[in-house]
Design a protein around this motif. Structure first.
Motif, mmCIF file in Angstrom:
data_model
loop_
_atom_site.group_PDB
_atom_site.id
_atom_site.type_symbol
_atom_site.label_atom_id
_atom_site.label_comp_id
_atom_site.label_asym_id
_atom_site.label_seq_id
_atom_site.Cartn_x
_atom_site.Cartn_y
_atom_site.Cartn_z
ATOM 1 N N ASP A 88 -3.500 9.842 17.817
ATOM 2 C CA ASP A 88 -2.436 9.770 16.409
ATOM 3 C C ASP A 88 -3.464 8.844 15.315
ATOM 4 O O ASP A 88 -3.880 7.927 15.944
ATOM 5 C CB ASP A 88 -1.218 9.292 16.503
ATOM 6 N N ILE A 89 -3.673 9.607 14.270
ATOM 7 C CA ILE A 89 -4.333 8.638 13.170
ATOM 8 C C ILE A 89 -3.533 7.418 12.900
ATOM 9 O O ILE A 89 -2.343 7.572 12.403
ATOM 10 C CB ILE A 89 -4.555 9.483 11.775
ATOM 11 N N SER A 90 -4.055 6.394 12.985
ATOM 12 C CA SER A 90 -3.367 4.903 12.576
ATOM 13 C C SER A 90 -3.787 4.229 11.420
ATOM 14 O O SER A 90 -3.189 3.728 11.012
ATOM 15 C CB SER A 90 -3.737 4.074 14.069
ATOM 16 N N ALA A 91 -5.058 4.699 10.884
ATOM 17 C CA ALA A 91 -5.569 3.995 9.928
ATOM 18 C C ALA A 91 -6.660 4.667 9.295
ATOM 19 O O ALA A 91 -7.048 5.526 9.881
ATOM 20 C CB ALA A 91 -5.668 2.486 10.118
ATOM 21 N N VAL A 92 -7.106 4.459 8.039
ATOM 22 C CA VAL A 92 -8.233 4.760 7.382
ATOM 23 C C VAL A 92 -8.825 3.639 6.745
ATOM 24 O O VAL A 92 -8.275 2.683 6.349
ATOM 25 C CB VAL A 92 -7.973 5.926 6.106
ATOM 26 N N VAL A 93 -10.228 3.895 6.906
ATOM 27 C CA VAL A 93 -11.186 2.531 6.164
ATOM 28 C C VAL A 93 -12.117 3.215 5.316
ATOM 29 O O VAL A 93 -12.572 4.481 5.474
ATOM 30 C CB VAL A 93 -11.917 1.995 7.317
ATOM 31 N N PHE A 94 -12.279 2.627 3.925
ATOM 32 C CA PHE A 94 -13.119 3.137 3.083
ATOM 33 C C PHE A 94 -13.798 2.004 2.086
ATOM 34 O O PHE A 94 -13.134 1.134 2.266
ATOM 35 C CB PHE A 94 -12.667 4.156 2.246
ATOM 36 N N PRO A 95 -14.941 2.292 1.676
ATOM 37 C CA PRO A 95 -15.592 1.358 0.968
ATOM 38 C C PRO A 95 -15.116 1.289 -0.439
ATOM 39 O O PRO A 95 -14.581 2.193 -0.879
ATOM 40 C CB PRO A 95 -17.228 1.655 0.939
ATOM 41 N N MET A 96 -15.033 0.164 -1.034
ATOM 42 C CA MET A 96 -14.497 -0.001 -2.395
ATOM 43 C C MET A 96 -15.617 -0.942 -3.160
ATOM 44 O O MET A 96 -16.254 -1.738 -2.534
ATOM 45 C CB MET A 96 -13.331 -0.563 -2.623
ATOM 46 N N GLN A 97 -15.766 -0.800 -4.308
ATOM 47 C CA GLN A 97 -16.654 -1.837 -5.285
ATOM 48 C C GLN A 97 -16.217 -2.247 -6.319
ATOM 49 O O GLN A 97 -15.808 -1.565 -7.284
ATOM 50 C CB GLN A 97 -18.074 -0.860 -5.556
ATOM 51 N N ALA A 98 -15.897 -3.530 -6.562
ATOM 52 C CA ALA A 98 -15.387 -4.252 -7.712
ATOM 53 C C ALA A 98 -16.475 -4.663 -8.503
ATOM 54 O O ALA A 98 -17.559 -5.065 -8.080
ATOM 55 C CB ALA A 98 -14.430 -5.298 -7.320
ATOM 56 N N SER A 99 -16.123 -5.030 -9.702
ATOM 57 C CA SER A 99 -17.013 -5.441 -10.765
ATOM 58 C C SER A 99 -16.613 -6.905 -10.827
ATOM 59 O O SER A 99 -15.684 -7.319 -11.787
ATOM 60 C CB SER A 99 -17.029 -4.683 -12.220
ATOM 61 N N GLY A 100 -17.338 -7.605 -10.260
ATOM 62 C CA GLY A 100 -17.120 -9.178 -10.418
ATOM 63 C C GLY A 100 -17.903 -9.824 -11.541
ATOM 64 O O GLY A 100 -18.314 -9.313 -12.506
ATOM 65 N N ALA A 194 -1.743 8.394 -3.346
ATOM 66 C CA ALA A 194 -1.876 9.845 -4.100
ATOM 67 C C ALA A 194 -2.529 10.572 -2.813
ATOM 68 O O ALA A 194 -2.135 12.160 -2.853
ATOM 69 C CB ALA A 194 -2.739 9.686 -5.165
ATOM 70 N N GLU A 195 -3.481 10.504 -2.036
ATOM 71 C CA GLU A 195 -4.156 11.267 -1.043
ATOM 72 C C GLU A 195 -3.952 11.062 0.323
ATOM 73 O O GLU A 195 -4.500 11.708 1.151
ATOM 74 C CB GLU A 195 -5.854 10.853 -1.357
ATOM 75 N N GLN A 196 -2.736 10.526 0.534
ATOM 76 C CA GLN A 196 -2.416 10.184 1.885
ATOM 77 C C GLN A 196 -2.161 11.601 2.914
ATOM 78 O O GLN A 196 -3.085 11.498 4.117
ATOM 79 C CB GLN A 196 -0.976 9.567 1.979
ATOM 80 N N PRO A 197 -1.672 12.570 2.447
ATOM 81 C CA PRO A 197 -1.817 13.956 3.280
ATOM 82 C C PRO A 197 -3.512 14.244 3.603
ATOM 83 O O PRO A 197 -3.484 14.677 4.745
ATOM 84 C CB PRO A 197 -1.126 14.781 2.373
ATOM 85 N N ALA A 198 -4.219 14.189 2.628
ATOM 86 C CA ALA A 198 -5.807 14.507 3.249
ATOM 87 C C ALA A 198 -6.178 13.503 3.841
ATOM 88 O O ALA A 198 -7.070 13.812 4.876
ATOM 89 C CB ALA A 198 -6.417 14.667 1.818
ATOM 90 N N LEU A 199 -6.085 12.109 3.450
ATOM 91 C CA LEU A 199 -6.661 11.213 4.275
ATOM 92 C C LEU A 199 -6.219 11.081 5.663
ATOM 93 O O LEU A 199 -7.056 10.511 6.711
ATOM 94 C CB LEU A 199 -6.400 9.619 3.411
ATOM 95 N N LEU A 200 -4.934 11.544 6.051
ATOM 96 C CA LEU A 200 -4.430 11.279 7.320
ATOM 97 C C LEU A 200 -4.497 12.719 8.054
ATOM 98 O O LEU A 200 -4.181 12.909 9.033
ATOM 99 C CB LEU A 200 -2.955 10.828 7.330
ATOM 100 N N SER A 201 -5.096 13.719 7.441
ATOM 101 C CA SER A 201 -5.103 14.994 8.115
ATOM 102 C C SER A 201 -6.299 14.908 9.068
ATOM 103 O O SER A 201 -7.484 14.686 8.787
ATOM 104 C CB SER A 201 -5.367 16.054 7.123
ATOM 105 N N PRO A 202 -6.156 15.229 10.262
ATOM 106 C CA PRO A 202 -7.297 15.025 11.469
ATOM 107 C C PRO A 202 -8.604 15.939 10.957
ATOM 108 O O PRO A 202 -8.511 17.277 10.334
ATOM 109 C CB PRO A 202 -6.525 15.952 12.707
#
Length: 223
Positions: A88-100, A194-202
């Motif tokens: 079962d998919i438990s989490a997703v990880v992705f990179p983000m980039q902030a402007s400091g 907003a993209e939860q269905p796609a991100l959690l789709s196997p």
């Protein structure tokens, strides 16, 4: 020196130069083959180490590098990694980039399937030592306070530093850096919602695991 002798010397020098170039290319090719696999393995291990900082072991039992997907985000193409436990998919990880304050801040954000943050870590930054560098977990626990937060805890209006009316602390003498981090984490949470269905789709993986492609891409970038 007559013209014929000059021509012979030029031909000899050209031949010698070509031979040197061929030998050099051959040596570089051999060296690349010798170092390719260790570089790939090192890159993969570095990524796994980063994953372990935002995802506790009890949340997943798969190799995230083998479960990488692609999705279009409002800010561009995004690679994300699915964590699963017992299938079962438990989490997703992705990179983000902030402007400091001093430049871009590369981050890794892990969000559990229920929308809660599993963890956030700053990977690379150029913020001011002694001030903005408190975003590093090795220097200050500030970044760990996001664990367990979501768009409902606090509500979206609370996702700002206290100086801006939000619920998160800023640093004394450095507001821009934490403000950027908080805003970027909020953006990640909004995107996940907003993209939860796609991100959690196997993911439908190809025969060759994506970890191989990712590692090879990393080697090309490294080169």
């Amino acid at each position: 020196m007559n013209l014929a002798l000059m021509r012979e010397r030029l031909e000899y020098q050209s031949l010698l130069l070509g031979l040197v170039v061929m030998v050099t290319c051959a040596l570089l090719a051999v060296a690349y083959q010798w170092t390719r696999e260790p570089i790939q393995q090192a890159l993969a291990n570095d990524m796994r180490q980063s994953f372990s900082q935002v995802l506790p072991e009890h949340l997943y039992d798969n190799d995230l590098l083998d479960y990488a997907g692609q999705i279009e985000a409002p800010w561009g193409h995004l690679t994300y990694y699915q964590a699963s436990l017992a299938g079962d998919i438990s989490a997703v990880v992705f990179p983000m980039q902030a402007s400091g304050y001093a430049g871009k801040i590369d981050m890794l954000v892990a969000i559990k399937a229920n929308g809660e943050l599993s963890g956030v870590r700053v990977l690379v930054h150029q913020e001011t030592p002694g001030l903005g560098d408190k975003i590093e977990v090795a220097r200050d626990p500030w970044i760990t306070y996001f664990t367990g937060k979501s768009l409902h805890n606090p509500l979206p209006t609370g996702w700002a530093v206290k100086k801006d009316g939000g619920e998160f602390d800023q640093f004394t003498g450095a507001t821009i850096t934490p403000r950027a981090i908080v805003a970027e984490i909020k953006r990640a949470l909004l995107f996940f919602e907003a993209e939860q269905p796609a991100l959690l789709s196997p993911l439908k993986l190809p025969g060759e695991t994506l970890s191989t492609a990712i590692r090879e891409q990393g080697v090309e970038e490294y080169d």
